[in-house]
Design a protein around this motif. Structure first.
Motif, short mmCIF file in Angstrom:
data_model
loop_
_atom_site.label_atom_id
_atom_site.label_comp_id
_atom_site.label_asym_id
_atom_site.label_seq_id
_atom_site.Cartn_x
_atom_site.Cartn_y
_atom_site.Cartn_z
N GLU A 91 0.84 -1.19 0.00
CA GLU A 91 0.00 0.00 0.00
C GLU A 91 0.87 1.25 0.00
OE1 GLU A 91 -2.29 -0.47 3.46
OE2 GLU A 91 -3.67 -1.94 2.59
N ASP A 92 0.56 2.21 -0.86
CA ASP A 92 1.33 3.45 -0.91
C ASP A 92 0.73 4.47 0.03
OD1 ASP A 92 -0.95 4.32 -2.19
OD2 ASP A 92 -0.07 4.16 -4.19
N GLY A 93 1.41 5.57 0.22
CA GLY A 93 0.97 6.59 1.16
C GLY A 93 -0.14 7.46 0.63
N SER A 94 -0.43 7.42 -0.65
CA SER A 94 -1.44 8.32 -1.21
C SER A 94 -2.85 7.87 -0.89
CB SER A 94 -1.26 8.42 -2.73
OG SER A 94 -1.45 7.15 -3.33
N ARG A 95 -3.06 6.59 -0.60
CA ARG A 95 -4.37 6.05 -0.27
C ARG A 95 -5.40 6.36 -1.36
NH1 ARG A 95 -4.46 2.01 3.43
NH2 ARG A 95 -3.23 2.53 5.27
N ASN A 96 -5.05 6.05 -2.60
CA ASN A 96 -6.02 6.21 -3.68
C ASN A 96 -7.08 5.12 -3.60
OD1 ASN A 96 -4.68 8.41 -4.68
ND2 ASN A 96 -3.54 7.26 -6.23
N CYS A 97 -8.25 5.43 -4.05
CA CYS A 97 -9.33 4.44 -4.09
C CYS A 97 -8.94 3.35 -5.09
CB CYS A 97 -10.64 5.10 -4.50
SG CYS A 97 -12.01 3.93 -4.69
N GLN A 98 -8.98 2.12 -4.65
CA GLN A 98 -8.58 1.01 -5.51
C GLN A 98 -9.69 0.57 -6.44
OE1 GLN A 98 -6.90 -1.16 -1.88
NE2 GLN A 98 -5.47 -1.81 -3.47
N ALA A 99 -10.85 1.22 -6.35
CA ALA A 99 -11.95 0.92 -7.27
C ALA A 99 -12.01 1.94 -8.40
CB ALA A 99 -13.28 0.90 -6.51
N ALA A 105 -9.23 7.72 -0.40
CA ALA A 105 -9.74 6.46 0.15
C ALA A 105 -9.98 6.61 1.64
CB ALA A 105 -8.76 5.33 -0.13
N THR A 106 -11.16 6.24 2.09
CA THR A 106 -11.52 6.39 3.51
C THR A 106 -11.99 5.09 4.14
OG1 THR A 106 -13.78 6.97 2.89
CG2 THR A 106 -12.21 8.79 3.15
N THR A 107 -12.29 4.09 3.33
CA THR A 107 -12.93 2.87 3.84
C THR A 107 -12.19 1.64 3.32
OG1 THR A 107 -15.04 4.04 3.77
CG2 THR A 107 -15.13 1.64 4.04
N ARG A 108 -12.23 0.59 4.12
CA ARG A 108 -11.62 -0.68 3.75
C ARG A 108 -12.70 -1.77 3.69
NH1 ARG A 108 -6.49 -2.70 2.00
NH2 ARG A 108 -6.37 -4.89 2.55
N CYS A 109 -12.78 -2.48 2.55
CA CYS A 109 -13.67 -3.64 2.44
C CYS A 109 -12.86 -4.88 2.80
CB CYS A 109 -14.25 -3.76 1.03
SG CYS A 109 -15.29 -5.25 0.84
N CYS A 117 -13.09 4.86 -1.71
CA CYS A 117 -13.53 6.19 -1.27
C CYS A 117 -14.97 6.11 -0.75
CB CYS A 117 -13.42 7.19 -2.42
SG CYS A 117 -14.49 6.79 -3.82
N GLN A 118 -15.46 7.25 -0.24
CA GLN A 118 -16.80 7.27 0.33
C GLN A 118 -17.87 6.98 -0.71
OE1 GLN A 118 -17.27 7.56 3.63
NE2 GLN A 118 -19.40 7.06 3.24
N LEU A 119 -17.67 7.50 -1.92
CA LEU A 119 -18.66 7.29 -2.99
C LEU A 119 -18.72 5.81 -3.38
CD1 LEU A 119 -20.67 8.57 -4.96
CD2 LEU A 119 -18.75 8.92 -6.56
N CYS A 120 -17.58 5.20 -3.54
CA CYS A 120 -17.55 3.78 -3.90
C CYS A 120 -18.07 2.92 -2.75
CB CYS A 120 -16.14 3.35 -4.27
SG CYS A 120 -15.54 4.06 -5.84
N ALA A 121 -17.86 3.37 -1.52
CA ALA A 121 -18.37 2.62 -0.38
C ALA A 121 -19.89 2.62 -0.37
CB ALA A 121 -17.83 3.21 0.92
N SER A 122 -20.50 3.76 -0.73
CA SER A 122 -21.96 3.84 -0.80
C SER A 122 -22.49 2.92 -1.88
CB SER A 122 -22.39 5.28 -1.06
OG SER A 122 -21.93 6.13 -0.03
N ALA A 123 -21.82 2.90 -3.03
CA ALA A 123 -22.26 2.04 -4.12
C ALA A 123 -21.99 0.57 -3.82
CB ALA A 123 -21.57 2.45 -5.42
N HIS A 124 -20.95 0.34 -3.02
CA HIS A 124 -20.52 -1.02 -2.71
C HIS A 124 -21.64 -1.81 -2.03
CE1 HIS A 124 -17.06 -3.70 -2.61
NE2 HIS A 124 -17.47 -4.14 -1.41
N SER A 137 -13.67 1.79 8.50
CA SER A 137 -12.90 2.99 8.22
C SER A 137 -11.42 2.65 8.26
CB SER A 137 -13.22 4.08 9.23
OG SER A 137 -12.73 3.73 10.51
N LEU A 138 -10.62 3.40 7.50
CA LEU A 138 -9.18 3.10 7.45
C LEU A 138 -8.51 3.28 8.80
CD1 LEU A 138 -8.08 4.60 4.00
CD2 LEU A 138 -8.36 2.20 4.63
N ASP A 139 -9.02 4.24 9.59
CA ASP A 139 -8.43 4.44 10.93
C ASP A 139 -8.67 3.20 11.79
OD1 ASP A 139 -7.57 6.95 10.21
OD2 ASP A 139 -9.36 7.97 11.01
N ASP A 140 -9.92 2.71 11.78
CA ASP A 140 -10.21 1.50 12.56
C ASP A 140 -9.45 0.29 12.00
OD1 ASP A 140 -11.91 2.98 14.09
OD2 ASP A 140 -13.73 2.39 13.02
#
Length: 394
Positions: A91-99, A105-109, A117-124, A137-140
């Motif tokens: 994983e790189d430091g930029s945290r780009n959405c992998q979708a 990127a804010t969320t981990r599946c 990202c949040q938008l992809c998480a809602s669609a997910h 969440s990425l923090d958790d």
């Protein structure tokens, strides 16, 4: 906090994810019946050098391979940990959405092992096939990655039906299975199965009980090692002391009967040394067997404790049979043992050296018992024999 988490991950990587042969991170780890794991390439090299069997380089146990290298199972637990660490390092430091590959990127599946990202998480969560996916969440996720690896491990899929997750455990076949397996290969009433979480719960209790028993055996092994080592040290001391006695007696008599006494003295030293080396060999062999038993018990306990600490339910159920087989063999070991030899050796001097040119003799435990038995028999004979009194002459 970050430094402590980093140290914990480094410790896990160093202690559990490195092959004992090549000292590199596992490449498709293979697990032997003795529960020691090695890379697939390293395992193949070991198997090529043997004829129908493989010898573990750690515990030196030999295992038969009826079907060749294919008889060796993969260690899914270790392979999942290796994949988890590999993904973490990639994983790189930029945290780009992998979708959508956009920043933020804010969320981990957990199921997909994707940062989104949040938008992809809602669609997910709107797709029927992904509604049951766990989002975090990425923090958790970062906190759990350092403190609770079990909660963020991706699901385990059935080896027979790759698109289905492991959900059940067949008690009849002792296998972790998927929903499709229950309808095809493990149908009722011939097969009995239950939820994998329920099976894992009972298996964890069984494995914990096995750990307690093996730790008791390990304690017995350590105590036996201490007893054997004590006798071995005492034997060394006794050997040195009695050797000095023999040498001193030789020096006192050497001028008077040089050749004969020297020959007899050398014979005594050889006898004493032979007895010492025989006992030392037996005690050292016993100590080595106890050391192997202790190492096997300790390694197995460490593996099972790691499995219980970091493994998820499918991993625990998949490893249960191998653990029980290995633990069964180890629990049969005789660990509460006494030293195979005693430390009694005594040089008994001869009072009249010039009579038969003997300095004395080496008395061991067996000889001492034999002498005591013989003298006791003589005393009994003397007591039971009636005395003869001389007849008076009138």
């Amino acid at each position: 906090m970050a430094a402590r988490d980093s140290n914990l991950l480094a410790e896990i990587d160093r202690n559990f994810l490195l092959c004992g042969i090549c000292s590199e991170r596992y490449r498709n780890a293979k697990i032997l019946p003795c529960l020691h794991s090695f890379c697939e390439p390293c395992t193949n090299k070991l198997a090529k050098t043997s004829d129908g069997s493989i010898t573990c380089p750690v515990c030196r146990r030999s295992h038969e391979l009826p079907n060749g290298v294919s008889s060796i199972s993969s260690n899914g637990f270790l392979n999942d940990l290796v994949d988890l660490f590999a993904k973490r390092e990639s994983e790189d430091g930029s945290r780009n959405c992998q979708a959508c590959e956009q920043e933020g990127a804010t969320t981990r599946c957990i199921e997909c092992a994707f940062d989104i990202c949040q938008l992809c998480a809602s669609a997910h969560t709107k797709f029927p096939l992904m509604k049951a996916h766990r989002l975090m969440s990425l923090d958790d996720y970062n906190v759990a990655r350092c403190s609770d690896l079990t909660s963020i491990q991706p699901p385990v899929y059935c080896s027979a039906h790759r698109e289905y997750q492991i959900e059940f455990f067949c008690d009849t076949c002792k296998e972790a299975i998927c929903l499709k397996c229950t309808a095809l290969d493990h149908a009722k009433p011939e097969h009995r199965y239950r939820c994998v979480q329920e099976a894992a719960g009972s298996f964890m209790e069984d494995l914990s009980a096995i750990i307690d028993k093996m730790k008791e055996k390990e304690t017995e092994t350590v105590q036996s090692k201490v007893a054997v080592q004590h006798v071995l040290d005492s034997l060394d001391s006794c050997f040195r002391k009695e050797t000095d006695e023999v040498s001193q007696q030789i020096r006192q008599k050497v001028e008077e009967h040089t050749r004969l006494i020297q020959e007899n003295g050398n014979k005594l030293q050889a006898e004493l040394k032979a007895e010492y080396e025989k006992r030392k060999f037996n005690l050292t062999a016993q100590l080595k067997e106890l050391d192997i038993a202790e190492n096997d018990l300790k390694c197995t306990c460490e593996y099972v404790e790691t499995l219980l600490r970091y493994g998820n339910a499918p991993q625990v159920t998949s490893a249960k049979k191998g653990v029980e087989d290995q633990a069964g063999e180890l629990l049969k070991l005789k660990t509460r043992v006494s030293p195979t030899e005693d430390d009694y050796m005594e040089f008994v001097r001869c009072d009249d050296v010039c009579k038969d040119w003997r300095l004395g003799e080496i008395i061991c435990f067996e000889k001492r018992l034999k002498k005591r038995t013989t003298s006791r028999r003589k005393r009994i004979v003397m007591k039971t024999t009636p005395s003869r009194r001389p007849q008076r002459r009138w």
